[in-house]
Design a protein around this motif. Structure first.
Motif, short mmCIF file in Angstrom:
data_model
loop_
_atom_site.label_atom_id
_atom_site.label_comp_id
_atom_site.label_asym_id
_atom_site.label_seq_id
_atom_site.Cartn_x
_atom_site.Cartn_y
_atom_site.Cartn_z
N ALA A 1 1.26 -1.54 0.30
CA ALA A 1 -0.44 0.40 -0.12
C ALA A 1 0.98 0.97 0.27
CB ALA A 1 -0.91 -0.47 0.74
N LEU A 2 1.87 0.88 -0.27
CA LEU A 2 2.89 2.75 -1.03
C LEU A 2 2.00 3.36 -2.03
CD1 LEU A 2 6.42 0.76 -1.16
CD2 LEU A 2 5.06 2.05 0.90
N PHE A 3 2.34 4.61 -1.23
CA PHE A 3 1.71 6.04 -2.10
C PHE A 3 2.86 5.28 -3.73
CE2 PHE A 3 1.37 7.23 1.71
CZ PHE A 3 -0.13 7.63 2.16
N ARG A 4 2.48 5.10 -4.74
CA ARG A 4 2.50 4.85 -6.51
C ARG A 4 3.36 6.69 -6.66
NH1 ARG A 4 -1.66 2.31 -9.72
NH2 ARG A 4 -1.40 -0.08 -8.36
#
Lengths: 351, 261
Positions: A84-87
């Motif tokens: 769930a990283l901020f792409r």
């Protein structure tokens, strides 16, 4: 920071994801929630993080009831299975996020991010986007991001579940060393027994929304509280037996048993490594026929046909013993059974 | 490769080349005069102005519709999802007739606008409405997949990290959507510039007021003014080409920026 969970219950429709769960995590401890999918371990973690509300029961961190705080106010670190990283943000900005939303001074943010980049050994990757990282690197970034605002507790939801076996083993060791350095109270969800045993101080075995057993890895493995824990933690031979006088009769074989429940018929559980093989008949040994020998990472797995008990058994040998015996498919051998167990409450076919 | 080129040439490149060759019959001076006549300039203003407004409106409301379709489960959701494509499927002349009927002072919506002194039919407002109608699917269909891709988990992560709803929106959701939104906007804009069928009925086609460039080209052709028509067509071609380049550039930027994890 201690975590105290009392009588936590959560239903999704008719499904009881959590059924009166209570447990304690001591300050600085690393506890693994271990169980099959659907056992409620992730739901418990999400309640601690503030992403789900319990139907009943309380959860406290350092004595403060979490019900009064939203996810945002709790200051817990949460790591997801799929990162769930901020792409659209690079590694640096992903890690800095929790500090940016708290409007910390630029210099403080920079110092903290650099410290964490060093901790996860990705100093030269700060301008990479998540898409340009490997799975293991992404999960380390996710961990650094979760640690940035110095959370009170760290929650990890199957953190290595999406990674391949080798990276997973590497990260496990790394996580354990990291925990020994920063001593942050940590709850770790996994369905992998090896992972739970290697990383955690204490293991909470969960099944169908309930806690089956809590103990150190050695305790839950050596003294399983019930048949579920016995079956879930590694392979086990299960035999139907007649019971009585602290003994179990399995076909023509009689064994001393622990934990007799007073029933006259029941199941006897024997771990594969408690099956001893010899070439010559020892006292009380039973004739067996080697069906198949399979080399495994830790030794040999031997499938045996045992006419005297009318069943097949699995036996695990370490390399040294396996080599000494020089077993081949079709050999005739003798076996002795040790540490046969019977459980007071048998869930029957539950697995 | 060879077949692709032959096909592409027959269908696209040769007709376009013909257009360029045709204009080459004019001297640059004549061409410039035809392309910048007062009537032509007015038609550019109407066309590009209305298209820009329509694309902006679509960017906002198309995103809202995409959001509702992705994030909420409501009765009739599948129907709404299907209706979004209607402007794609409907012959543009049919759309034009329908819109004119609805927005006419006696129409379903027009009768409520008339007392407010708002006249939609035969005004730039009507043109804009028609262009909003035909451009809507472009924004919805480019933003929708990106929203679907943006897992709810990412928002949960932001909340647990201490972000307010507003911070999550401005720092996470909007930046993640921007590339797709720009692409959808550019597609809707490009489509609106070239739109003819749905506009001609509702616009009323008054010179200098509601005459769009594609219609002006038709008018020139009907007057056998092939040179005048091709001059305008060349302007449209150049603008379309520039739009296409911009869209591709945005697409490439989007892929680089929001690279798929």
């Amino acid at each position: 920071m201690t975590i105290e969970v009392r009588g936590l219950t959560k239903h999704f429709g008719a499904f009881a994801a959590l059924d009166h769960v209570s447990l304690d995590v001591p300050g600085g401890g690393l506890v693994a929630l271990l169980g099959p999918s659907g056992s409620g371990k992730t739901t418990l973690l999400r309640i601690l993080a503030g992403l789900e509300r319990p139907d009943a029961g309380t959860a406290r961190i350092d004595g403060v009831d979490l019900a009064s705080q939203s996810a945002r106010q709790r200051n817990v670190g949460l790591v997801f299975q799929h990162y769930a990283l901020f792409r659209h943000l690079d590694v640096y900005e992903n890690i800095a996020f929790a500090l940016r939303v708290r409007r910390r001074p630029r210099a403080e943010v920079d110092a903290r991010v650099r410290e964490l980049l060093a901790l996860i050994q990705l100093e030269t990757f700060e301008r990479r986007l998540p898409a340009q990282l490997s799975g293991g690197q992404r999960q380390r970034v996710a961990l650094a991001r979760a640690l940035a605002a110095r959370p009170r507790v760290l929650l990890l939801d199957e953190p290595f579940g999406a990674l391949d076996a080798q990276v997973r083993a590497e990260l496990r060791g790394w996580l354990r060393r990291l925990h020994d350095e920063i001593h942050l109270t940590t709850v770790f969800v996994t369905h992998d027994q090896d992972e739970a045993f290697e990383v955690a101080d204490r293991v909470v075995v969960m099944n169908r929304g309930r806690v089956e057993q809590i103990g150190s890895p050695a305790e839950v493995f050596e003294q399983p509280a019930n048949d579920f824990v016995m079956r879930f933690l590694g392979h086990v031979n299960v035999l139907d037996a007649e019971l009585g006088d602290g003994r179990a009769r399995i076909g023509e074989v009689t064994l001393a048993i622990g934990g007799h429940n007073g029933d006259t018929r029941g199941r006897v559980y024997i771990r594969p490594h408690d099956v001893e093989l010899t070439r010559t008949p020892a006292d009380g040994a039973v004739a067996a026929h080697v069906v198949r020998v399979t080399p495994l990472s830790g030794g040999l797995k031997v499938d045996l046909a045992v006419p005297a008990i009318g069943s097949r058994l699995r036996c695990d040998l370490d390399w040294k013993r396996g080599t000494a015996l020089g077993l081949r498919d079709g050999d005739d051998v003798f076996l002795s059974l040790h540490r046969a167990r019977v459980f007071a409450t048998d869930h029957g076919a539950a697995s | 490769m060879g077949y692709t080129l032959v096909y592409l040439s027959l269908i696209v490149l040769i007709p376009l080349a013909t257009l360029v060759v045709k204009t080459a019959e004019l001297s640059p001076g004549e061409l410039w005069a035809l392309a910048t006549s007062r009537r032509a300039i007015a038609s550019y203003q109407v066309t590009f102005g209305a298209s820009l407004v329509a694309a902006l409106v679509n960017a906002a409301f198309g995103t809202a519709i995409a959001w509702a379709l992705v994030r909420y489960r409501f009765p009739g959701r599948a129907l709404v999802d299907a209706i979004v494509d209607v402007p794609f499927a409907l012959p543009t002349a049919v759309s034009g007739l329908a819109l004119t009927a609805v927005f006419a002072p006696t129409g379903w919506i027009g009768r409520w606008l008339a007392p407010l002194g708002i006249q939609a039919v035969f005004t730039p407002l009507g043109i804009t409405l028609a262009l909003i109608f035909i451009g809507l699917p472009f924004v919805v269909r480019t933003v929708q997949p990106v929203l679907e891709d943006l897992e709810a988990e990412v928002e949960e992560a932001a909340a647990v990290l201490g972000a307010t709803r507003w911070q999550t929106l401005t720092r996470i959701i909007v930046p993640a959507l921007t590339p797709a939104l720009l692409t959808g906007f550019a597609l809707a804009f490009a489509r609106a510039i070239g739109e003819y069928g749905s506009v001609v009925f509702i616009s009323g086609n008054k010179q200098f007021e509601t005459e769009i460039t594609p219609l002006l080209i038709m008018t020139r052709l009907e007057q056998f003014d092939y040179a005048g028509a091709t001059a305008l067509a060349l302007v449209m071609l150049i603008v379309s080409f520039a739009m296409l380049l911009a869209i591709n550039g945005l697409g490439a930027w989007a892929r680089r920026r929001a690279g798929h994890a």
